[in-house]
Scaffold this motif. Structure first.
Motif, PDB file in Angstrom:
ATOM      1  N   UNK A   1       0.832  -1.208   0.000  1.00 49.48           N
ATOM      2  CA  UNK A   1       0.000   0.000   0.000  1.00 49.48           C
ATOM      3  C   UNK A   1       0.865   1.256   0.000  1.00 49.48           C
ATOM      4  N   UNK A   2       1.958   1.236   0.768  1.00 47.84           N
ATOM      5  CA  UNK A   2       2.852   2.390   0.795  1.00 47.84           C
ATOM      6  C   UNK A   2       3.546   2.568  -0.558  1.00 47.84           C
ATOM      7  N   UNK A   3       3.893   1.451  -1.199  1.00 46.76           N
ATOM      8  CA  UNK A   3       4.518   1.553  -2.518  1.00 46.76           C
ATOM      9  C   UNK A   3       3.527   2.136  -3.514  1.00 46.76           C
ATOM     10  N   UNK A   4       2.272   1.699  -3.450  1.00 45.27           N
ATOM     11  CA  UNK A   4       1.233   2.280  -4.314  1.00 45.27           C
ATOM     12  C   UNK A   4       1.148   3.790  -4.089  1.00 45.27           C
ATOM     13  N   UNK A   5       1.164   4.193  -2.821  1.00 40.43           N
ATOM     14  CA  UNK A   5       1.096   5.609  -2.469  1.00 40.43           C
ATOM     15  C   UNK A   5       2.330   6.343  -2.992  1.00 40.43           C
ATOM     16  N   UNK A   6       3.509   5.725  -2.871  1.00 35.49           N
ATOM     17  CA  UNK A   6       4.742   6.344  -3.355  1.00 35.49           C
ATOM     18  C   UNK A   6       4.694   6.537  -4.874  1.00 35.49           C
ATOM     19  N   UNK A   7       4.179   5.543  -5.588  1.00 37.42           N
ATOM     20  CA  UNK A   7       4.043   5.660  -7.046  1.00 37.42           C
ATOM     21  C   UNK A   7       3.139   6.840  -7.383  1.00 37.42           C
ATOM     22  N   UNK A   8       2.012   6.946  -6.679  1.00 37.19           N
ATOM     23  CA  UNK A   8       1.067   8.037  -6.912  1.00 37.19           C
ATOM     24  C   UNK A   8       1.715   9.392  -6.620  1.00 37.19           C
ATOM     25  N   UNK A   9       2.381   9.504  -5.478  1.00 38.26           N
ATOM     26  CA  UNK A   9       3.000  10.778  -5.100  1.00 38.26           C
ATOM     27  C   UNK A   9       4.115  11.166  -6.076  1.00 38.26           C
ATOM     28  N   UNK A  10       4.924  10.187  -6.473  1.00 33.41           N
ATOM     29  CA  UNK A  10       6.013  10.469  -7.417  1.00 33.41           C
ATOM     30  C   UNK A  10       5.444  10.946  -8.746  1.00 33.41           C
ATOM     31  N   UNK A  11       4.357  10.318  -9.183  1.00 30.78           N
ATOM     32  CA  UNK A  11       3.739  10.733 -10.453  1.00 30.78           C
ATOM     33  C   UNK A  11       3.131  12.125 -10.346  1.00 30.78           C
ATOM     34  N   UNK A  12       2.836  12.575  -9.121  1.00 30.68           N
ATOM     35  CA  UNK A  12       2.313  13.927  -8.904  1.00 30.68           C
ATOM     36  C   UNK A  12       3.440  14.953  -8.767  1.00 30.68           C
ATOM     37  N   UNK A  13       4.685  14.481  -8.865  1.00 29.51           N
ATOM     38  CA  UNK A  13       5.813  15.404  -8.829  1.00 29.51           C
ATOM     39  C   UNK A  13       6.587  15.452  -7.531  1.00 29.51           C
ATOM     40  N   UNK A  14       6.191  14.650  -6.534  1.00 29.24           N
ATOM     41  CA  UNK A  14       6.928  14.637  -5.278  1.00 29.24           C
ATOM     42  C   UNK A  14       8.331  14.092  -5.519  1.00 29.24           C
ATOM     43  N   UNK A  15       9.297  14.583  -4.767  1.00 34.15           N
ATOM     44  CA  UNK A  15      10.667  14.080  -4.859  1.00 34.15           C
ATOM     45  C   UNK A  15      10.796  12.782  -4.058  1.00 34.15           C
ATOM     46  N   UNK A  16      11.830  12.016  -4.376  1.00 32.50           N
ATOM     47  CA  UNK A  16      12.113  10.804  -3.609  1.00 32.50           C
ATOM     48  C   UNK A  16      12.339  11.147  -2.140  1.00 32.50           C
ATOM     49  N   UNK A  17      13.068  12.235  -1.888  1.00 33.81           N
ATOM     50  CA  UNK A  17      13.370  12.634  -0.509  1.00 33.81           C
ATOM     51  C   UNK A  17      12.098  12.982   0.260  1.00 33.81           C
ATOM     52  N   UNK A  18      11.182  13.682  -0.390  1.00 33.01           N
ATOM     53  CA  UNK A  18       9.936  14.079   0.276  1.00 33.01           C
ATOM     54  C   UNK A  18       9.081  12.848   0.587  1.00 33.01           C
ATOM     55  N   UNK A  19       8.995  11.922  -0.360  1.00 37.57           N
ATOM     56  CA  UNK A  19       8.237  10.688  -0.126  1.00 37.57           C
ATOM     57  C   UNK A  19       8.888   9.886   1.001  1.00 37.57           C
ATOM     58  N   UNK A  20      10.211   9.788   0.963  1.00 33.58           N
ATOM     59  CA  UNK A  20      10.945   9.038   1.984  1.00 33.58           C
ATOM     60  C   UNK A  20      10.703   9.618   3.371  1.00 33.58           C
ATOM     61  N   UNK A  21      10.746  10.947   3.485  1.00 34.33           N
ATOM     62  CA  UNK A  21      10.515  11.593   4.779  1.00 34.33           C
ATOM     63  C   UNK A  21       9.105  11.294   5.280  1.00 34.33           C
ATOM     64  N   UNK A  22       8.137  11.330   4.387  1.00 33.61           N
ATOM     65  CA  UNK A  22       6.755  11.049   4.776  1.00 33.61           C
ATOM     66  C   UNK A  22       6.597   9.624   5.287  1.00 33.61           C
ATOM     67  N   UNK A  23       7.361   8.682   4.679  1.00 35.95           N
ATOM     68  CA  UNK A  23       7.207   7.262   5.009  1.00 35.95           C
ATOM     69  C   UNK A  23       8.273   6.761   5.976  1.00 35.95           C
ATOM     70  N   UNK A  24       9.139   7.653   6.435  1.00 33.09           N
ATOM     71  CA  UNK A  24      10.184   7.334   7.407  1.00 33.09           C
ATOM     72  C   UNK A  24      11.099   6.211   6.930  1.00 33.09           C
ATOM     73  N   UNK A  25      11.522   6.308   5.672  1.00 35.71           N
ATOM     74  CA  UNK A  25      12.510   5.394   5.108  1.00 35.71           C
ATOM     75  C   UNK A  25      13.532   6.217   4.333  1.00 35.71           C
ATOM     76  N   UNK A  26      14.579   5.576   3.867  1.00 31.73           N
ATOM     77  CA  UNK A  26      15.591   6.258   3.065  1.00 31.73           C
ATOM     78  C   UNK A  26      15.062   6.496   1.650  1.00 31.73           C
ATOM     79  N   UNK A  27      15.521   7.566   1.036  1.00 38.55           N
ATOM     80  CA  UNK A  27      15.107   7.879  -0.337  1.00 38.55           C
ATOM     81  C   UNK A  27      15.481   6.746  -1.288  1.00 38.55           C
ATOM     82  N   UNK A  28      16.607   6.095  -1.035  1.00 37.17           N
ATOM     83  CA  UNK A  28      17.008   4.991  -1.904  1.00 37.17           C
ATOM     84  C   UNK A  28      16.026   3.821  -1.812  1.00 37.17           C
TER      85      UNK A  28
END
Length: 122
Positions: free
Chosen positions: A70-97
């Motif tokens: 579910x988090x990966x689905x959310x990350x795909x959606x957010x990235x497609x909306x223009x969010x950066x890897x770092x911003x998504x990572x911070x939201x999900x408390x994981x590393x950007x990598x």
């Protein structure tokens, strides 16, 4: 109690300091109780990689914090909306990598630092 010398740590942009044995034990107890390395870094004023190194040296079994489907689905959606890897990572408390790897596994084309498709991925 773990015996041994004090652990040398160097906070980012600060003078090096040491965690004494009691602080190391508190760090271990907090981690085993569920605190993240990011939270412990903030609590003890050290970098999260230093927290991981201390735990590793003390023989503490490390948790692997990944992303749920579910988090990966959310990350795909957010990235497609223009969010950066770092911003998504911070939201999900994981590393950007970690985010980058999961998106790559899902076939998401990565953008460059200017928001453009990377060469060969357009």
């Amino acid at each position: 109690m773990v015996e041994g010398p004090e652990v040398q740590v160097t906070p980012v942009g600060a003078v090096s300091r040491q965690l004494d044995d009691d602080q190391v034990q508190q760090l271990i107890k907090s981690y085993e109780a569920g605190a993240t390395v990011y939270e412990l870094g903030d609590q003890f004023g050290i970098e999260r990689r230093t927290v991981s190194a201390v735990l590793h040296r003390q023989g503490v079994a490390m948790r692997r914090r990944g992303l749920t489907d579910e988090q990966i689905d959310d990350a795909v959606r957010l990235y497609s909306q223009g969010w950066s890897l770092a911003r998504i990572a911070a939201r999900m408390d994981v590393a950007a990598d970690t985010v980058r790897q999961r998106l790559h596994e899902r076939g998401v084309a990565m953008r460059d630092s200017h928001g453009q498709p990377r060469a060969g991925e357009a």
